[in-house]
Design an enzyme around this catalytic site. Sequence first.
Site, PDB file in Angstrom:
ATOM      1  N   ASP B 190       0.659  -1.257  -0.037  1.00 13.21           N
ATOM      2  CA  ASP B 190       0.027  -0.053  -0.136  1.00 13.21           C
ATOM      3  C   ASP B 190       0.875   1.234  -0.129  1.00 13.21           C
ATOM      4  O   ASP B 190       1.325   1.643   0.964  1.00 13.21           O
ATOM      5  CB  ASP B 190      -0.863   0.042   1.161  1.00 13.21           C
ATOM      6  CG  ASP B 190      -1.880   1.010   1.451  1.00 13.21           C
ATOM      7  OD1 ASP B 190      -1.841   1.937   0.473  1.00 13.21           O
ATOM      8  OD2 ASP B 190      -2.497   1.117   2.517  1.00 13.21           O
ATOM      9  N   GLU B 220      -0.543  10.538   0.536  1.00 17.06           N
ATOM     10  CA  GLU B 220      -2.101   9.795   0.509  1.00 17.06           C
ATOM     11  C   GLU B 220      -2.449   9.631   1.934  1.00 17.06           C
ATOM     12  O   GLU B 220      -3.571   9.784   2.329  1.00 17.06           O
ATOM     13  CB  GLU B 220      -1.964   8.692  -0.404  1.00 17.06           C
ATOM     14  CG  GLU B 220      -3.498   8.194  -0.720  1.00 17.06           C
ATOM     15  CD  GLU B 220      -3.984   7.345   0.243  1.00 17.06           C
ATOM     16  OE1 GLU B 220      -5.308   6.753  -0.138  1.00 17.06           O
ATOM     17  OE2 GLU B 220      -3.316   6.900   1.101  1.00 17.06           O
ATOM     18  N   ASP B 243      -4.783   1.538  -6.185  1.00 26.04           N
ATOM     19  CA  ASP B 243      -4.521   1.341  -4.738  1.00 26.04           C
ATOM     20  C   ASP B 243      -4.886  -0.136  -4.362  1.00 26.04           C
ATOM     21  O   ASP B 243      -5.279  -0.743  -5.138  1.00 26.04           O
ATOM     22  CB  ASP B 243      -5.372   2.411  -4.008  1.00 26.04           C
ATOM     23  CG  ASP B 243      -4.326   2.820  -2.670  1.00 26.04           C
ATOM     24  OD1 ASP B 243      -3.716   2.010  -2.161  1.00 26.04           O
ATOM     25  OD2 ASP B 243      -4.587   4.199  -2.334  1.00 26.04           O
ATOM     26  N   HIS B 329      -1.995  -2.144   5.840  1.00 23.16           N
ATOM     27  CA  HIS B 329      -1.414  -1.394   7.071  1.00 23.16           C
ATOM     28  C   HIS B 329      -0.686  -2.295   8.206  1.00 23.16           C
ATOM     29  O   HIS B 329      -0.734  -1.712   9.101  1.00 23.16           O
ATOM     30  CB  HIS B 329      -2.573  -0.487   7.721  1.00 23.16           C
ATOM     31  CG  HIS B 329      -2.720   0.662   6.640  1.00 23.16           C
ATOM     32  ND1 HIS B 329      -3.156   2.072   7.097  1.00 23.16           N
ATOM     33  CD2 HIS B 329      -2.677   1.038   5.616  1.00 23.16           C
ATOM     34  CE1 HIS B 329      -3.396   2.992   6.273  1.00 23.16           C
ATOM     35  NE2 HIS B 329      -2.947   2.198   5.295  1.00 23.16           N
TER      36      HIS B 329
END
Lengths: 380, 358
Positions: B190, B220, B243, B329
């Site tokens: 990511d 971002e 993305d 994440h």
Amino acid sequence: MSAKDFLKKLSEAHGVSGYEHAIREMVIAEFKPYADEISVTPMGSVIALKRGAGPSMRSTLSRAEGLRTGKVLIEGHMDEIGLMVTEIEQGFLRFTQVGGFDVRVLPSQEVIVHGKQKLRGIIGARPPHVLTADEREKVIPMSDLWIDVGLPEARVRELVQVGDWITYARDVIDLKNNLVAGKSLDDRAAVVSVVEALKSLATMKHTWDVYAVANVQEEVGLKGAQTSAFRINPDVAIALDVSHAEQPNTPEIGTVPLGGGMGIAIGPNIHPLVYEKLTEVAKANEIAFKVLAEAGATGTDAWAMQVVREGIPTGLIDIPLRYMHTSVETISITDVERIGRLLALFCASLDDKFIKQLRGETEEATRKSAKETRKNAKKK
Amino acid sequence: MATAKKATHFPLLDNDDPQSSGMHPLKALTKRITEAYGPSGYEQGVRELIRDEIKGFADEVRVDALGNLIARKKGTGPTPRKKVMLAAHMDEIGVIVTHIDEKGFARFAPIGGVYPLTLFGQRCRFANGVVGVFGREIKDSTATEVTLNKLFIDVGATSKDDAPVGVGDPAGFWRDFSDLGNRIVSKAMDDRIGCVVLIEVLKQLKKSPHDVYFVFTVQEEVGLRGATTSAYGVQPDLAIAVDVTGTGDTPEANTMAVQLGKGPAIKVKDAGMLAHPAVKNLLAETAKEAKIPYQFEVLTGGTTDAMAMQTTREGVPAGCLSVPTRYVHTPSEMIDFNDLQNSIKLLVAVLGKQIKLD
């Protein structure tokens, strides 16, 4: 079309945020007879321009004073809150929200799934008999609800895809005293008021250009208003949105009686001169309103429009409404018409002086700078 | 390439070298791009790596005031040509040092959406190559209820004075790339995987009727800030973000129809935006024509650069192509290699054809 008929038509049509095409066609048809120009923005908002007569003074003098035709934007949003398919599970549809429906009243709603064909469905949940005492007391979370269209799984998969949108199936009903109840009166009632304003303006003289706008995607972040205001770049923008009407168990503070007029907002989101002008015009024409104090973000298109480009002086008119974000939103047609009238009178009251006031220019300063301009012109 | 090796703190062992070990070139590129250092606001290293990689493939390459890298490939169609903007963000989530205590332990704040649960025992790396370990206060909390303020970074210092980092130094997660065959794992998939997609599309796109802007955006993760300004500058007629998106295919996952290996995900909605129906349909129809597998994505948390591009100026029809990713994440984000290749294929097909948006 009468205000009531148009509101019924809009309310019973379907268009969640991002999918407003059907509503857009209806709005264009209704704007058309009163507009000099109609355009659609890349996001899908409709803009109707009704040209004003221009600055009142002789044109050379006006030019010398740097006067140009003012632009006023009046708007409501045409999208509605709804649902969207996230997964197909044994023929039942799991879903998420587009905007925020009142989750407490989701179970037992009748819906329309906008798949390859429109499918009637209902929102189902586990019956009370099989719930624990604890579960019965609580709001059923969305993850424990599903939509049942009655078809076997294979057929559902043929007709429905992840990402298909869902709206509430609900016809408008007439209540006594010129009230109506139905879905998505937030904010289609405002679109009706905007049309009412155009109708009235057709019989009035106005110097400013009036931009009547039906915006998209308010419920998902005020996006239509932001982008339409960028295109128009108005001198003044007025947002129309719904606010809570008086009802049992709700404080009187911050609410407006249904059928009793409208709210005119004041606070940091609102330009004081625009507020002053709105209330002045309402008082002069004996139009009932209540002042609503908004301490910060109003959660309406006014909030987005205020900070477009170099900043836009913004006003906000609230249409009283009961049972917001349910399928029985209740509104007074009398209020809707009255707001249309105020908007028209407001637009017609805008003059050259008001542009100068908004720019913070005094009469004296303007005369002086005009003199300079003429002197410079002579020198050349 | 040279830059990557210089920036790598740990020397690459011979058997680690993607070139000599015969790693698939696309995997080797992914390794280089994902392993680079670049928390939001500190994307310089990544930008240079990408600028090197795309040299000679674009008609014009520039960097705007915020640091976005904008590569334009001129169209071959008659003017006025449509401007198509593709955006992938170069930045990754990370942390920034807020305090160094007397014993040399660093306290930190998150850059972007950092989950405390994913940090304990993990490593981060600073711009100067210093590596730190995330430790936690053990006395008054359990591992499951750990919060960021109960965590600290141990850079091996013995006192404040000999700490090799100071207040204000940002760090990214530090994990190297792993090739699991069909699946690949790395930190910062990511959205470096989006950057890889853009690089490859730029290289493979022979010609397009449109002017295509390949924009590698900054910041971002802290609020779509690079996309906001670059879209304002480019003024596109159509915008597509590339993305990552989450999946619903792991044990007891949230309800979500997206799965690894079922093709690129075409976004319908996320928490920040609704894709323009015409853009969504353009991607889906093209995938069908080119016989590329795809899936529709409805994501209930998070958003992408598409949200910012959509509301630029008077509005832009916008959508997003997502690479399905597990463990988003965390320092170990996993994607499917076929999904990556199909994402590239799909975008090349979209840009190669005449686009009508209604």
